[in-house]
Design a protein around this motif. Structure first.
Motif, PDB file in Angstrom:
ATOM      1  N   GLY A 196      11.667  -5.324   1.183  1.00  0.00           N
ATOM      2  CA  GLY A 196      10.567  -5.530   0.249  1.00  0.00           C
ATOM      3  C   GLY A 196       9.754  -4.287  -0.001  1.00  0.00           C
ATOM      4  O   GLY A 196       9.850  -3.277   0.700  1.00  0.00           O
ATOM      5  N   LEU A 197       8.897  -4.373  -1.039  1.00  0.00           N
ATOM      6  CA  LEU A 197       8.153  -3.213  -1.517  1.00  0.00           C
ATOM      7  C   LEU A 197       7.176  -2.682  -0.476  1.00  0.00           C
ATOM      8  O   LEU A 197       7.077  -1.476  -0.254  1.00  0.00           O
ATOM      9  N   SER A 198       6.418  -3.569   0.163  1.00  0.00           N
ATOM     10  CA  SER A 198       5.424  -3.099   1.140  1.00  0.00           C
ATOM     11  C   SER A 198       6.086  -2.365   2.295  1.00  0.00           C
ATOM     12  O   SER A 198       5.616  -1.316   2.737  1.00  0.00           O
ATOM     13  N   SER A 199       7.182  -2.922   2.783  1.00  0.00           N
ATOM     14  CA  SER A 199       7.888  -2.266   3.879  1.00  0.00           C
ATOM     15  C   SER A 199       8.405  -0.896   3.446  1.00  0.00           C
ATOM     16  O   SER A 199       8.347   0.072   4.208  1.00  0.00           O
ATOM     17  N   ALA A 200       8.901  -0.817   2.221  1.00  0.00           N
ATOM     18  CA  ALA A 200       9.390   0.470   1.722  1.00  0.00           C
ATOM     19  C   ALA A 200       8.255   1.482   1.620  1.00  0.00           C
ATOM     20  O   ALA A 200       8.414   2.660   1.963  1.00  0.00           O
ATOM     21  N   ARG A 201       7.111   1.041   1.170  1.00  0.00           N
ATOM     22  CA  ARG A 201       5.971   1.961   1.088  1.00  0.00           C
ATOM     23  C   ARG A 201       5.527   2.411   2.477  1.00  0.00           C
ATOM     24  O   ARG A 201       5.107   3.554   2.662  1.00  0.00           O
TER      25      ARG A 201
END
Length: 865
Positions: A371-376
């Motif tokens: 997911g996006l948050s984990s990637a950030r």
């Protein structure tokens, strides 16, 4: 008569004329910053020409070019020979189109037609010339004249002049030069925004430019006049003032500035003005210190070398985004910034995204799809910059993006800075409609410079601030992560800022199916946010922002009164348009939950087939449907589209699709909310059986605690368990309200008996309370059921009675759950307090005891002899 040279220029100008892209002006694909001076007005010669002898003009233009100016602004229509001279010296001309703005020009139809005719003639005389920067269709209509005619008529007349100018020169840019006394004029049709501003304090000018940037929105802002009179202030003071005025204007994100004026020579109203000296040169064209100051300041726009730029890390997260990642990284590679690294996080990519990133020399981090948050967070973990900036893989940053963000960090204490994200042209008509539809990433501002929310697609943060809150919350996989992050940063007492020119070009969805999926995902994100931040949502499940939203695609209420602050007798210096927040009634059609109301009214209307009095719901149903249609239609009418020269049928089709997307967006978001538990009937506390009658909880304590600590502890425990709490106000006789659902709640009041020696007896009074809407609904359903039964409409009475009973049972369950939650919080927190007190006492005794040799423990845990 048009010369052969001018005809050739007209034929070849298409590729070299300036045009607008977002917050800036471009020419031949290159960004240009307007570095100019005003020219004129001068005493007319015997032939009526408003300009000096051509030899003088040539000398003036050569001096302008030598000193770094690239533009000039005239107040009358220049002859073509003057435009030719400007082109030879590499200067662009903003052509002023004069008319009698100082009189009540709309009181006579013939005068208004004459003004339009002269506007056409002036534009026609310059049309197509490559030296033309833009046309100014007006300059400072006096505030009293605008007040006399009214804001609306003046705005419509300026739109009429704008269209006339565009018909004569379709490729020419058109603006109107406004000033603070009429800043309330709403002119969204202008190609760019220009203002005359004379403020003699740097801080004041900085603050006002931030305001003007929000008025300009997604368009460039140009200062049409700035300067200082050297006769009253001295030439050295004038030079210093111009230095900081120029720097302030460009650092605030302006696309250009004209200095008033090139020379002290100034003729107005038939007279030479000799008691003001605003020029960069005197009346004999001798340079003043202001010219050197202007040359030095213009040489380093938009930022000079006085900043020690912090290191930055640009993080781009992608999930199979190869289709747009190449364009994104090309923009990142073109950034004008001295010290930055690029990190691309491939979040479980199965395409060539990693290869594209390596081709641009970026540091690639490959992870499973989390997911996006984990990637950030993965990008944050390897970032080395003092600033961590985030850009989506379908966005392309402006070359000065990092400069504007870093400048905001250097000049404020904000821990996060955001900027606008603008839909690029050329993505197709559906993408244009989506860009004008709600549901896109927009910023929310608490003031002209402080933000409540900044979208993650264009955001930057101090790295230590992100690390202090453990980064992004990984539960938000696709959306909602930026909202949560902003709230957590503000919960720490920090603030967020907004830089209006730190822009990125952000592609919008270019298919209706993709837009539907996106909005459903946003509804799911809202459900996750409500589960984590219930206190920020209403009983119906709608989020309220404290600030004001900015950007395209905003929902416009069907009616909303706007007022202009004119000042007493219309003499206010800064006359502002106030847009009051829509009231409860005006806001209801803007909420996705409005569709639930429509469904309820439709159900009651259907029951009218069983009992005719219920057909009274039909007009209400029609009104509810008309309200949401009117809101969508009004919003679509105000939408702005590129390439305005479309056929009438094409324009109607675009606005019809936009209105349809408004309706679809609310329905899709509601679908996503309901599918993930965000509904008006959601239960915010664990179901529990506790009689929902008034009760008093008591507790004897041997150790003293303040009532505020006790209540805050209860409030914290309730929040941890998911119960929504609200504090009583200064005039309330209750302390905390615990809400388990939308229909009912429990209120509490605390009393403390002091028994000496720090001992206390705590009394917590709890009593249930139905919400006003819940009580009204139950009484209405009960009354209707009884009336239907008396009328012999047994099926209708049964349905309405069942709904009333269901509502009553639900209210009892909510009261019971809230009562149990309060009792549990009151009891559980006691145990925690006792444990902490014992630990504190043990630690205190240990500190007071004499030091001992370390003890050795036996396997059984006993002290060895």
């Amino acid at each position: 008569m048009i010369t052969e040279h001018a005809q050739d220029a007209r034929r070849s100008c298409a590729s070299s004329r300036p045009y607008v892209r977002g917050k800036f002006l471009l020419r031949e694909q290159e960004k240009i910053f307007i570095k100019g001076a005003t020219y004129g007005t001068f005493r007319p010669d015997d032939s009526g020409c408003d300009y000096p002898d051509p030899a003088v003009v040539e000398a003036d233009f050569a001096a302008m070019a030598r000193n770094g100016l690239n533009s000039l602004r005239t107040y009358t229509v220049p002859p073509r020979w003057l435009l030719d001279a400007a082109e030879r010296h590499g200067l662009m001309v903003m052509v002023g189109l004069p008319w009698e703005q100082h009189v009540t020009f709309l009181d006579e139809r013939e005068r208004a037609r004459s003004i339009e005719r002269r506007i056409r003639e002036g534009v026609r005389a310059c049309a197509g010339h490559p030296a033309v920067l833009a046309y100014a269709i007006g300059n400072e209509i006096p505030a009293s004249i605008v007040r006399w005619h009214g804001r609306g008529p003046v705005e419509r007349f300026l739109r009429r002049l704008y269209r006339a100018a565009k018909q004569e020169d379709p490729e020419g840019l058109v603006t109107y030069v406004n000033f603070p006394s009429t800043e309330y004029l709403e002119l969204p049709f202008l190609d760019f925004v220009t203002f005359n501003v004379y403020l003699e304090a740097e801080r004041t000018l900085t603050a006002y430019l931030a305001r003007l940037q929000n008025i300009a929105g997604d368009r460039p802002l140009v200062m049409a006049e700035i300067g200082l009179d050297s006769r009253r202030n001295g030439q050295d003071v004038q030079a210093k003032a111009l230095d900081w005025q120029i720097r302030t204007a460009f650092e605030a994100g302006c696309s250009g500035a004209f200095l008033f004026a090139w020379t002290d020579e100034w003729h107005r109203g038939g007279f030479d003005i000799d008691d003001w000296d605003f020029g960069l040169t005197d009346r004999d064209r001798r340079p003043k210190p202001a010219l050197d100051a202007a040359r030095d300041a213009f040489a380093h726009v938009p930022f000079n070398g006085r900043f020690d730029w912090p290191s930055a890390s640009v993080v781009v997260c992608t999930y199979n985004g190869a289709a747009t990642l190449d364009d994104c990284l090309a923009g990142v590679a073109a950034l004008d910034y001295p010290d930055f690294e690029v990190i691309v996080v491939c979040d479980g990519c199965g395409d060539e995204s990693a290869e594209i990133a390596r081709r641009y020399g970026a540091r690639v981090v490959e992870t499973p799809n989390r997911g996006l948050s984990s990637a950030r967070n993965s990008g944050l973990a390897v970032a080395s910059g003092e600033i961590v900036a985030y850009c989506d893989d379908d966005a392309r940053p402006d070359p000065h993006w990092l400069r504007y963000l870093a400048h905001a960090f250097l000049t404020t204490d904000h821990v996060g800075i955001g900027g606008p994200n603008i839909a690029p042209p050329g993505d197709g008509p559906i993408a244009d409609c989506v860009a004008n539809t709600p549901g896109g990433p927009i910023h929310v501002l608490l003031s002209d410079r402080e933000a409540e929310h900044i979208p993650g697609c264009n955001s930057a943060f101090r790295r230590e601030a992100l690390e202090a809150i453990d980064g992004w919350d990984p539960r938000f996989r696709t959306a909602g992560d930026d909202v949560d992050l902003c709230w957590r940063l503000q919960e720490k007492g920090w603030t967020l800022g907004f830089s209006p020119s730190a822009l990125v070009w952000h592609h919008r969805r270019n298919s209706i199916r993709a837009f539907w999926r996106q909005q459903k995902g946003y509804g799911r994100a809202e459900a996750l946010l409500e589960a984590k931040w219930p206190e920020r949502y209403t009983r119906a499940g709608h989020l309220w922002w404290a600030g004001r939203m900015y950007g395209r695609g905003l929902i416009r209420p069907p009616y909303l009164r706007q007022r202009v602050y004119h000042g007493s007798w219309g003499l206010g210096l800064f006359q502002t348009l106030y847009r009051p927040s829509p009231g409860t009634l005006a806001s209801l059609p803007l909420m996705p939950e409005w569709y639930l109301l429509i469904a309820v009214l439709a159900g009651l209307s259907a029951l009218g087939l069983l009992w005719s009095p219920l057909l009274a719901a039909v007009p209400l149903l029609v009104a509810a449907v008309v309200a949401v249609l009117a809101q969508a239609a009004k919003s679509a009418v105000h939408a702005a589209f590129p390439a305005p020269r479309r056929s009438l049928l094409a324009r109607v089709a675009l606005r019809t699709l936009t209105a349809s997307l408004y309706l679809m967006q609310s329905f899709a978001r509601l679908w996503g909310r309901l599918a993930h538990g965000l509904s008006p009937w959601r239960m915010r506390a664990r179901p529990a059986l506790r009689h929902p009658l008034p009760r008093t909880l008591t507790r004897w304590e041997e150790y003293w605690r303040s009532p505020a600590d006790r209540l805050q502890a209860i409030e914290t425990t309730l929040g941890e368990e998911g119960t929504v709490t609200r504090r009583g106000g200064d005039f309330d006789r209750w302390d905390l309200e615990a809400r388990a659902g939308a229909l009912a709640s429990v209120r509490t009041r605390l009393a403390v008996e002091e028994h000496g020696g720090g001992r206390q007896l705590w009394r917590l009074r709890c009593w249930p309370r139905l919400s006003g809407a819940g009580l009204l609904t139950l009484l209405s359903l009960t009354g209707l059921s009884a009336a239907a039964g008396l009328a012999g409409a047994v099926p209708a009475a049964a349905v309405l009675g069942a709904l009333a009973v269901s509502g009553a049972v639900r209210s009892l369950l909510e009261c019971s759950a809230a009562t149990a939650a309060v009792a549990s919080a009151f009891e559980v927190r006691e145990v925690r307090w006792r444990s902490s007190i014992v630990r504190d006492l043990v630690a205190l005794d240990s500190a007071r005891a004499p030091a001992e040799e370390p003890a050795t423990l036996t396997p059984a845990g006993e002290r060895a002899p």
